[in-house]
Design an enzyme around this catalytic site. Structure first.
Site, PDB file in Angstrom:
ATOM      1  N   GLN A   1     -11.659  -9.866  -9.806  1.00 29.29           N
ATOM      2  CA  GLN A   1     -11.764  -8.575  -9.111  1.00 29.29           C
ATOM      3  C   GLN A   1     -11.447  -8.817  -7.641  1.00 29.29           C
ATOM      4  O   GLN A   1     -12.043  -9.701  -7.025  1.00 29.29           O
ATOM      5  CB  GLN A   1     -13.172  -7.988  -9.279  1.00 29.29           C
ATOM      6  CG  GLN A   1     -13.555  -7.684 -10.726  1.00 29.29           C
ATOM      7  CD  GLN A   1     -12.847  -6.458 -11.304  1.00 29.29           C
ATOM      8  OE1 GLN A   1     -12.149  -5.725 -10.595  1.00 29.29           O
ATOM      9  NE2 GLN A   1     -12.993  -6.251 -12.604  1.00 29.29           N
TER      10      GLN A   1
ATOM     11  N   GLU B   1     -11.190 -13.689 -24.189  1.00 30.90           N
ATOM     12  CA  GLU B   1     -10.211 -13.686 -23.091  1.00 30.90           C
ATOM     13  C   GLU B   1      -8.993 -14.507 -23.500  1.00 30.90           C
ATOM     14  O   GLU B   1      -9.120 -15.567 -24.112  1.00 30.90           O
ATOM     15  CB  GLU B   1     -10.904 -14.270 -21.845  1.00 30.90           C
ATOM     16  CG  GLU B   1      -9.995 -14.683 -20.715  1.00 30.90           C
ATOM     17  CD  GLU B   1      -9.168 -13.558 -20.108  1.00 30.90           C
ATOM     18  OE1 GLU B   1      -9.711 -12.475 -19.838  1.00 30.90           O
ATOM     19  OE2 GLU B   1      -7.952 -13.772 -19.918  1.00 30.90           O
TER      20      GLU B   1
ATOM     21  N   TYR C   1     -11.997  -8.803 -23.151  1.00 35.37           N
ATOM     22  CA  TYR C   1     -11.219  -8.986 -21.913  1.00 35.37           C
ATOM     23  C   TYR C   1     -12.194  -9.444 -20.817  1.00 35.37           C
ATOM     24  O   TYR C   1     -12.323  -8.810 -19.770  1.00 35.37           O
ATOM     25  CB  TYR C   1     -10.510  -7.696 -21.485  1.00 35.37           C
ATOM     26  CG  TYR C   1      -9.619  -7.065 -22.526  1.00 35.37           C
ATOM     27  CD1 TYR C   1      -8.290  -7.443 -22.674  1.00 35.37           C
ATOM     28  CD2 TYR C   1     -10.106  -6.060 -23.364  1.00 35.37           C
ATOM     29  CE1 TYR C   1      -7.469  -6.844 -23.622  1.00 35.37           C
ATOM     30  CE2 TYR C   1      -9.300  -5.457 -24.319  1.00 35.37           C
ATOM     31  CZ  TYR C   1      -7.985  -5.856 -24.434  1.00 35.37           C
ATOM     32  OH  TYR C   1      -7.184  -5.246 -25.366  1.00 35.37           O
TER      33      TYR C   1
ATOM     34  N   CYS D   1      -8.537   0.135 -15.447  1.00 39.00           N
ATOM     35  CA  CYS D   1      -7.841   0.126 -14.151  1.00 39.00           C
ATOM     36  C   CYS D   1      -6.573   0.975 -14.211  1.00 39.00           C
ATOM     37  O   CYS D   1      -5.748   0.900 -13.313  1.00 39.00           O
ATOM     38  CB  CYS D   1      -7.551  -1.295 -13.685  1.00 39.00           C
ATOM     39  SG  CYS D   1      -6.682  -2.287 -14.895  1.00 39.00           S
TER      40      CYS D   1
ATOM     41  N   CYS E   1       0.858  -1.200   0.000  1.00 39.99           N
ATOM     42  CA  CYS E   1       0.000   0.000   0.000  1.00 39.99           C
ATOM     43  C   CYS E   1       0.884   1.237   0.000  1.00 39.99           C
ATOM     44  O   CYS E   1       1.884   1.280   0.698  1.00 39.99           O
ATOM     45  CB  CYS E   1      -0.848   0.061   1.266  1.00 39.99           C
ATOM     46  SG  CYS E   1      -1.981  -1.308   1.475  1.00 39.99           S
TER      47      CYS E   1
HETATM   48  C1  LIG Z   1      -8.913  -6.166 -15.970  1.00 39.48           C
HETATM   49  S1  LIG Z   1      -9.092  -7.868 -16.295  1.00 39.48           S
HETATM   50  C2  LIG Z   1     -10.838  -7.951 -16.553  1.00 39.48           C
HETATM   51  C3  LIG Z   1     -11.441  -9.313 -16.478  1.00 39.48           C
HETATM   52  C4  LIG Z   1     -12.963  -9.355 -16.298  1.00 39.48           C
HETATM   53  N1  LIG Z   1     -13.650  -8.422 -17.156  1.00 39.48           N
HETATM   54  C5  LIG Z   1     -13.349  -9.166 -14.847  1.00 39.48           C
HETATM   55  O1  LIG Z   1     -13.972  -8.138 -14.513  1.00 39.48           O
HETATM   56  O2  LIG Z   1     -13.044 -10.066 -14.036  1.00 39.48           O
HETATM   57  C6  LIG Z   1      -8.388  -7.994 -17.874  1.00 39.48           C
HETATM   58  C7  LIG Z   1      -8.432  -9.384 -18.472  1.00 39.48           C
HETATM   59  O3  LIG Z   1      -7.846  -9.324 -19.774  1.00 39.48           O
HETATM   60  C8  LIG Z   1      -7.127 -10.519 -20.010  1.00 39.48           C
HETATM   61  N2  LIG Z   1      -6.175 -10.172 -21.077  1.00 39.48           N
HETATM   62  C9  LIG Z   1      -4.967  -9.576 -20.986  1.00 39.48           C
HETATM   63  N3  LIG Z   1      -4.457  -9.317 -22.196  1.00 39.48           N
HETATM   64  C10 LIG Z   1      -5.366  -9.754 -23.097  1.00 39.48           C
HETATM   65  C11 LIG Z   1      -5.422  -9.746 -24.515  1.00 39.48           C
HETATM   66  N4  LIG Z   1      -4.421  -9.241 -25.238  1.00 39.48           N
HETATM   67  N5  LIG Z   1      -6.519 -10.262 -25.121  1.00 39.48           N
HETATM   68  C12 LIG Z   1      -7.526 -10.803 -24.380  1.00 39.48           C
HETATM   69  N6  LIG Z   1      -7.535 -10.818 -23.023  1.00 39.48           N
HETATM   70  C13 LIG Z   1      -6.467 -10.311 -22.394  1.00 39.48           C
HETATM   71  C14 LIG Z   1      -6.544 -10.882 -18.667  1.00 39.48           C
HETATM   72  O4  LIG Z   1      -6.252 -12.261 -18.589  1.00 39.48           O
HETATM   73  C15 LIG Z   1      -7.681 -10.454 -17.725  1.00 39.48           C
HETATM   74  O5  LIG Z   1      -8.546 -11.523 -17.480  1.00 39.48           O
END
Ligand SMILES: C[S@@+](CC[C@H](N)C(=O)[O-])C[C@H]1O[C@@H](n2cnc3c(N)ncnc32)[C@H](O)[C@@H]1O
Length: 393
Positions: A221, A273, A250, A343, A92
């Site tokens: 999350q 994903e 994603y 994020c 933190c």
């Molecule tokens: C911020 S997280 C969001 C996941 C989901 N929407 C949630 O709320 O739990 C971003 C996600 O993108 C995936 N990711 C990262 N790079 C990626 C890419 N180039 N194409 C597809 N998915 C990707 C990661 O594995 C992760 O699960």
């Protein structure tokens, strides 16, 4: 007028030299921002309006970094951190600041960052959404273990800060710390051990070692209390329309996919994903043939499949954001709405810049309808933001 460059003629401070500075605000990355003879100084672990004696640790042409030697006069929002190891632990970086001020700073950072990359862009900016919990909110952590020490890496170091508790973590996990330490001791492994502990969907606590080859459960999350509001906001902002198809780009294991499929009961919904573990988890959970998960990189997917003008796009990329190609492809596809969940304010602002640049080039009317920051990660500088984008078809 304030300048980013060091004042002409002023001698640049030397690394190791000292100065007194006053913190104006906090920056992306969490450090306090001050000025010393026109030079920007980033000071980690500062609080707004602190008057500090600092020592320069890095001096560049346009900015410098310094560490606090003495708090001459604390700013009004400075407090004693709730965690005894907050100032050394790398976990933190804002525990020394009141929670109200943390939110105020995040709201400001998101607004300023979007505006900096998108001059003149108009949008409704809603007040930041506080988290139901400021402490005891994390449901997934990655502690470390070596030579009998269990804890987290110290700030900018691979030294382990030994802990008995972690006040931002849910008690279901911290209650297991002694059991985990005993388990680690019984393994009798030498060298650094990296672990993951999390609360699974059935509320049981899971833990195990992670490595280069096995990096744990994958994204989820970490603040399930605030995640409820994040999902509700995304659903509300997408409401009032029917969609031909919903694309959850994603998607992870379907955090948004399933609630959206429940709200829009006739539209097919596709989650895209990259992580196969998350795709499998989403597929295993799905009881409806309308819901599909595709294992793919989002950019490669959009090169083959284009959303259409009657569609909804949910976009929730990792901290690096989407890409120029993705933002431009989405603009050209002209879906009814895009709900972008971010994020990282800088990658969000840059993605918006790419989106609106293409809209201008193609003379397409696009708008940033509304933006809201979400406090998902209290006690740290991290911030979640939800935005709604519209394109005229
Ligand atoms: C911020 S997280 C969001 C996941 C989901 N929407 C949630 O709320 O739990 C971003 C996600 O993108 C995936 N990711 C990262 N790079 C990626 C890419 N180039 N194409 C597809 N998915 C990707 C990661 O594995 C992760 O699960």
């Amino acid at each position: 007028m304030k300048k980013n460059l060091h004042q002409r003629g002023a001698q640049a401070p030397l690394v190791g030299s000292k100065a007194t500075v006053k913190i104006d605000k906090l920056a992306v990355g969490g450090a306090g921002v001050a000025r010393h003879e026109g030079l920007v100084v980033f000071v980690p672990l500062a609080a707004p309006d602190d008057e500090l004696l600092v020592e320069f640790t890095l001096v560049k042409k346009n900015f410098s970094e310094a560490r606090i030697l003495e708090i001459i006069k604390p700013g009004p929002a400075r407090r004693t951190p709730p965690c005894p190891v907050a100032l050394v632990c790398g976990g933190c970086n804002w525990q020394q600041i009141s929670e109200e001020e943390q939110r105020r700073q995040k709201e400001q950072i998101v607004l300023e960052t979007i505006q900096k990359f998108n001059r003149g862009l108009e949008f409704e900016y809603l007040p930041i959404q506080a988290s139901p919990r400021s402490l005891r909110y994390r449901n997934r952590i990655q502690p470390k273990y070596a030579n009998g020490r269990f804890g987290f890496f110290a700030r900018n170091s691979h030294e382990i800060v030994a802990i008995e508790d972690c006040p931002i973590t849910e008690t279901a996990l911290t209650d297991k710390f002694s059991e985990v330490k005993q388990w680690l001791q019984s393994q009798k492994k030498s060298g650094l051990q990296k672990l993951e502990m999390y609360i699974s969907e059935d509320d049981s606590v899971r833990y195990g070692l992670i490595s280069e080859e096995d990096d744990g459960v994958g994204f989820s999350q970490v603040n399930r209390f605030q995640n409820v509001d994040l999902i509700r906001t995304a659903l509300d902002w997408a409401s009032g329309e029917e969609y031909r198809h919903i694309w959850d780009l994603y998607s992870g294991a379907g955090n948004f996919t399933f609630p959206f499929a429940e709200r829009w009961t006739s539209a097919p919904i596709t989650g895209v994903e990259l992580n196969p573990k998350l795709v499998k988890r989403g597929q295993a959970k799905s009881r409806d043939s309308r819901i599909q998960f595709v294992e793919s990189d989002v950019e490669s997917f959009l090169k083959k499949t284009k959303p259409q003008s009657q569609d909804l796009v949910i976009l929730d990329p990792p901290r690096a954001g989407a890409s120029e190609y993705i933002m431009q492809a989405l603009l050209e596809a002209r879906p009814k709405k895009i709900i972008y969940i971010s994020c990282h304010p800088v990658s969000l602002a840059r993605d918006l810049q790419w989106f609106f640049k293409k809209a201008q080039e193609l003379n397409i009317k696009a708008s940033l309808r509304r933006v809201q920051a979400f406090e998902m990660f209290p006690q740290t500088d991290h911030v979640e933001t939800v935005v709604e984008l519209r394109v005229d078809s």
